[in-house]
Every structure is written in C-alpha cells, then in structure tokens.
Write a protein that holds these residues in place. Sequence first.
Motif, PDB file in Angstrom:
ATOM      1  N   GLY A   1     -42.053 -29.487  -8.541  1.00 26.63           N
ATOM      2  CA  GLY A   1     -42.857 -28.283  -8.654  1.00 26.63           C
ATOM      3  C   GLY A   1     -41.974 -27.070  -8.875  1.00 26.63           C
ATOM      4  N   ARG A   2     -42.626 -25.942  -9.087  1.00 24.69           N
ATOM      5  CA  ARG A   2     -41.926 -24.686  -9.312  1.00 24.69           C
ATOM      6  C   ARG A   2     -42.468 -23.631  -8.366  1.00 24.69           C
ATOM      7  NH1 ARG A   2     -40.603 -21.287 -14.786  1.00 24.69           N
ATOM      8  NH2 ARG A   2     -40.657 -19.202 -13.839  1.00 24.69           N
ATOM      9  N   LEU A   3     -41.575 -22.815  -7.803  1.00 24.48           N
ATOM     10  CA  LEU A   3     -41.955 -21.675  -6.974  1.00 24.48           C
ATOM     11  C   LEU A   3     -41.568 -20.390  -7.676  1.00 24.48           C
ATOM     12  CD1 LEU A   3     -40.646 -22.681  -3.401  1.00 24.48           C
ATOM     13  CD2 LEU A   3     -42.828 -23.256  -4.474  1.00 24.48           C
ATOM     14  N   ASP A   4     -42.494 -19.449  -7.732  1.00 25.64           N
ATOM     15  CA  ASP A   4     -42.211 -18.088  -8.193  1.00 25.64           C
ATOM     16  C   ASP A   4     -42.530 -17.147  -7.043  1.00 25.64           C
ATOM     17  OD1 ASP A   4     -41.703 -18.097 -11.338  1.00 25.64           O
ATOM     18  OD2 ASP A   4     -43.288 -19.562 -10.925  1.00 25.64           O
ATOM     19  N   LEU A   5     -41.548 -16.360  -6.631  1.00 28.04           N
ATOM     20  CA  LEU A   5     -41.723 -15.423  -5.524  1.00 28.04           C
ATOM     21  C   LEU A   5     -41.413 -14.017  -6.023  1.00 28.04           C
ATOM     22  CD1 LEU A   5     -39.838 -17.402  -2.713  1.00 28.04           C
ATOM     23  CD2 LEU A   5     -42.293 -17.079  -2.877  1.00 28.04           C
ATOM     24  N   ALA A   6     -42.444 -13.174  -6.147  1.00 28.87           N
ATOM     25  CA  ALA A   6     -42.225 -11.769  -6.487  1.00 28.87           C
ATOM     26  C   ALA A   6     -41.525 -11.085  -5.319  1.00 28.87           C
ATOM     27  CB  ALA A   6     -43.558 -11.100  -6.780  1.00 28.87           C
ATOM     28  N   PRO A   7     -40.964  -9.880  -5.519  1.00 24.86           N
ATOM     29  CA  PRO A   7     -40.372  -9.170  -4.383  1.00 24.86           C
ATOM     30  C   PRO A   7     -41.384  -9.061  -3.238  1.00 24.86           C
ATOM     31  CG  PRO A   7     -39.786  -8.070  -6.433  1.00 24.86           C
ATOM     32  CD  PRO A   7     -40.777  -9.150  -6.792  1.00 24.86           C
TER      33      PRO A   7
ATOM     34  N   SER B   1     -32.822 -14.761  -5.061  1.00 22.27           N
ATOM     35  CA  SER B   1     -32.411 -15.373  -3.801  1.00 22.27           C
ATOM     36  C   SER B   1     -33.628 -15.528  -2.898  1.00 22.27           C
ATOM     37  CB  SER B   1     -31.329 -14.543  -3.106  1.00 22.27           C
ATOM     38  OG  SER B   1     -31.788 -13.245  -2.804  1.00 22.27           O
ATOM     39  N   ILE B   2     -33.581 -16.564  -2.074  1.00 21.95           N
ATOM     40  CA  ILE B   2     -34.712 -16.933  -1.225  1.00 21.95           C
ATOM     41  C   ILE B   2     -34.198 -17.257   0.165  1.00 21.95           C
ATOM     42  CG2 ILE B   2     -36.506 -18.680  -0.825  1.00 21.95           C
ATOM     43  CD1 ILE B   2     -36.669 -19.031  -3.879  1.00 21.95           C
ATOM     44  N   THR B   3     -34.798 -16.637   1.183  1.00 23.80           N
ATOM     45  CA  THR B   3     -34.512 -17.035   2.558  1.00 23.80           C
ATOM     46  C   THR B   3     -35.473 -18.156   2.916  1.00 23.80           C
ATOM     47  OG1 THR B   3     -33.754 -14.827   3.165  1.00 23.80           O
ATOM     48  CG2 THR B   3     -34.376 -16.295   4.968  1.00 23.80           C
TER      49      THR B   3
ATOM     50  N   GLN C   1     -40.501 -20.294   2.786  1.00 24.80           N
ATOM     51  CA  GLN C   1     -39.610 -19.655   1.818  1.00 24.80           C
ATOM     52  C   GLN C   1     -40.098 -18.224   1.630  1.00 24.80           C
ATOM     53  OE1 GLN C   1     -41.276 -22.658   0.444  1.00 24.80           O
ATOM     54  NE2 GLN C   1     -39.651 -24.071   1.065  1.00 24.80           N
ATOM     55  N   ILE C   2     -39.170 -17.278   1.617  1.00 27.58           N
ATOM     56  CA  ILE C   2     -39.543 -15.866   1.435  1.00 27.58           C
ATOM     57  C   ILE C   2     -38.533 -15.202   0.504  1.00 27.58           C
ATOM     58  CG2 ILE C   2     -38.287 -15.143   3.531  1.00 27.58           C
ATOM     59  CD1 ILE C   2     -40.530 -13.042   3.934  1.00 27.58           C
ATOM     60  N   SER C   3     -39.019 -14.341  -0.378  1.00 30.12           N
ATOM     61  CA  SER C   3     -38.145 -13.678  -1.338  1.00 30.12           C
ATOM     62  C   SER C   3     -37.111 -12.819  -0.616  1.00 30.12           C
ATOM     63  CB  SER C   3     -38.966 -12.802  -2.279  1.00 30.12           C
ATOM     64  OG  SER C   3     -38.124 -12.074  -3.148  1.00 30.12           O
ATOM     65  N   ALA C   4     -35.871 -12.907  -1.082  1.00 29.88           N
ATOM     66  CA  ALA C   4     -34.801 -12.099  -0.503  1.00 29.88           C
ATOM     67  C   ALA C   4     -34.131 -11.247  -1.575  1.00 29.88           C
ATOM     68  CB  ALA C   4     -33.770 -13.003   0.182  1.00 29.88           C
TER      69      ALA C   4
ATOM     70  N   THR D   1     -38.123 -11.079  -9.109  1.00 32.12           N
ATOM     71  CA  THR D   1     -38.812 -12.344  -8.875  1.00 32.12           C
ATOM     72  C   THR D   1     -37.790 -13.462  -8.733  1.00 32.12           C
ATOM     73  OG1 THR D   1     -40.813 -11.659 -10.051  1.00 32.12           O
ATOM     74  CG2 THR D   1     -40.410 -14.032  -9.849  1.00 32.12           C
ATOM     75  N   SER D   2     -37.906 -14.211  -7.673  1.00 34.50           N
ATOM     76  CA  SER D   2     -37.030 -15.360  -7.447  1.00 34.50           C
ATOM     77  C   SER D   2     -37.758 -16.631  -7.887  1.00 34.50           C
ATOM     78  CB  SER D   2     -36.646 -15.454  -5.968  1.00 34.50           C
ATOM     79  OG  SER D   2     -35.880 -14.331  -5.581  1.00 34.50           O
ATOM     80  N   VAL D   3     -36.979 -17.561  -8.397  1.00 32.79           N
ATOM     81  CA  VAL D   3     -37.540 -18.810  -8.905  1.00 32.79           C
ATOM     82  C   VAL D   3     -36.784 -19.982  -8.288  1.00 32.79           C
ATOM     83  CG1 VAL D   3     -38.014 -20.211 -10.957  1.00 32.79           C
ATOM     84  CG2 VAL D   3     -38.195 -17.710 -11.081  1.00 32.79           C
ATOM     85  N   ALA D   4     -37.520 -21.006  -7.916  1.00 31.44           N
ATOM     86  CA  ALA D   4     -36.902 -22.231  -7.412  1.00 31.44           C
ATOM     87  C   ALA D   4     -37.697 -23.428  -7.903  1.00 31.44           C
ATOM     88  CB  ALA D   4     -36.841 -22.219  -5.889  1.00 31.44           C
ATOM     89  N   PHE D   5     -37.024 -24.554  -7.979  1.00 31.77           N
ATOM     90  CA  PHE D   5     -37.686 -25.814  -8.288  1.00 31.77           C
ATOM     91  C   PHE D   5     -37.580 -26.717  -7.066  1.00 31.77           C
ATOM     92  CE2 PHE D   5     -36.841 -23.918 -12.330  1.00 31.77           C
ATOM     93  CZ  PHE D   5     -37.966 -24.232 -13.082  1.00 31.77           C
TER      94      PHE D   5
END
Length: 210
Positions: free
Chosen positions: A89-95, A117-119, A150-153, A157-161
């Motif tokens: 899957g993919r995660l998109d985290l805006a500020p 970056s993601i905490t 997971q929270i944006s740091a 926008t932070s992205v993770a797979f």
Amino acid sequence: MMLPTLFLILSVLFSSSHASVQDFCVASLNGPETPAGFACKTPAKVTVNDFVFSGLGAAGNTSNIIKAAVTPAFVSQFPGLNGLGLSGGRLDLAPGGVIPFHTHPGASEILLVTQGSITAGFISSANDVYYKTLKKGDLMVFPQGLLHFQISAAGITSVAFVFFSSPNPGLQITDFALFGNSLPTPLVAGTTFLDPATIKKLKAVLGGTG
C-alpha cells in the motif's frame, strides 16, 4: 536391494507432491472471501494484468479529518496476491497528517519512507513504547496485532510504502472503534475513564452515536 527401493519411494513421493502444487491462485473476486482466501480463478481466464497493480503511483487525497490517505494494494485490488501471503500500500501524509493508532490483526507491516519524514511507533503488549522519526530510505517494522501509528514530521507531504505479511492484513483504527460507533456513551465512559462530554464531542467528530 535397499537403495533402489528407497530411491523408488522417494521418486514417487517427490513427483506426487509436486503434482499437487499450483503455481498461483489468482482470486476470483465474484465469490466470498474465506479464512483461506478467495477461490481460484479458472487458469484459462488468468492474464498478466492479474499480477500487476498500477494504483500506487498517484498521490492519495489528504483533504480529510486526518490529513492522510491510504491506497491499498490488497487482494481485493490485486487478485494475483491471493494465497501468496503478502500485500502492500501507499501512505500520503500532508503536513500535520496522521494515521491514528490502529492494528492489523492479520499481518506484520514494514514501512519504507520515500519522501519527507514520518514519526512512527508501536506499543508492545507489555506497554513498552518504540518510536522514531524516519527519513527518506528508512524502514520500520510493526509486529502483527500491535497498536501503531504514523504521523507527518515534515512541512511537506510525506510519502511511504507499506508491505504486509498477508494478502488481507485487516485494519481496526482505535479512535473509530471507540468513538465512531453506537456504543452508549456511559459504557464508553466506564471503560475509558473519559467524561461523557468529551466522549460525545469525539462521537460527533468521528460519526458515532449514543
């Protein structure tokens, strides 16, 4: 005499065991999902597209209450995963975006940060806390069934797979499980030690009633 007999037995066992092994079992999504997965699509109807998923290249919509988007590549979206014991899957985290505390009852998870970056962290069954701010290229693993987040740091926008050890890892988000349902407020108060006014406020935000 003993050696040829042993060789014959091993040959029969080896050939019969391989005869029953299927290369794959592409999901037939028309039928119900069972604990063992979906039934197999007829091999004659299997195409290369069953083994390809192109949905993770585009950013998800983060204009929501959690400022985050999850794009799944589970067996329901990617039939070729059926029976293989993995998904993604993919995660998109805006500020300011967050994937709140949640669990995957059916799988462990690995997260790979590719932008920003993601905490991220999890809590063990002994209530020990493990968390760290991850940068591009960092991996973190979340053991099966444990609460994690997971929270944006970053200011972008932070992205993770993410990758799971099951084609259907399951998901339960703690906040919605507590405040997004019809469980009466007095019962929620009795089990969480929160005051009723706070619970009603959270229910109003997360769509719960009672």
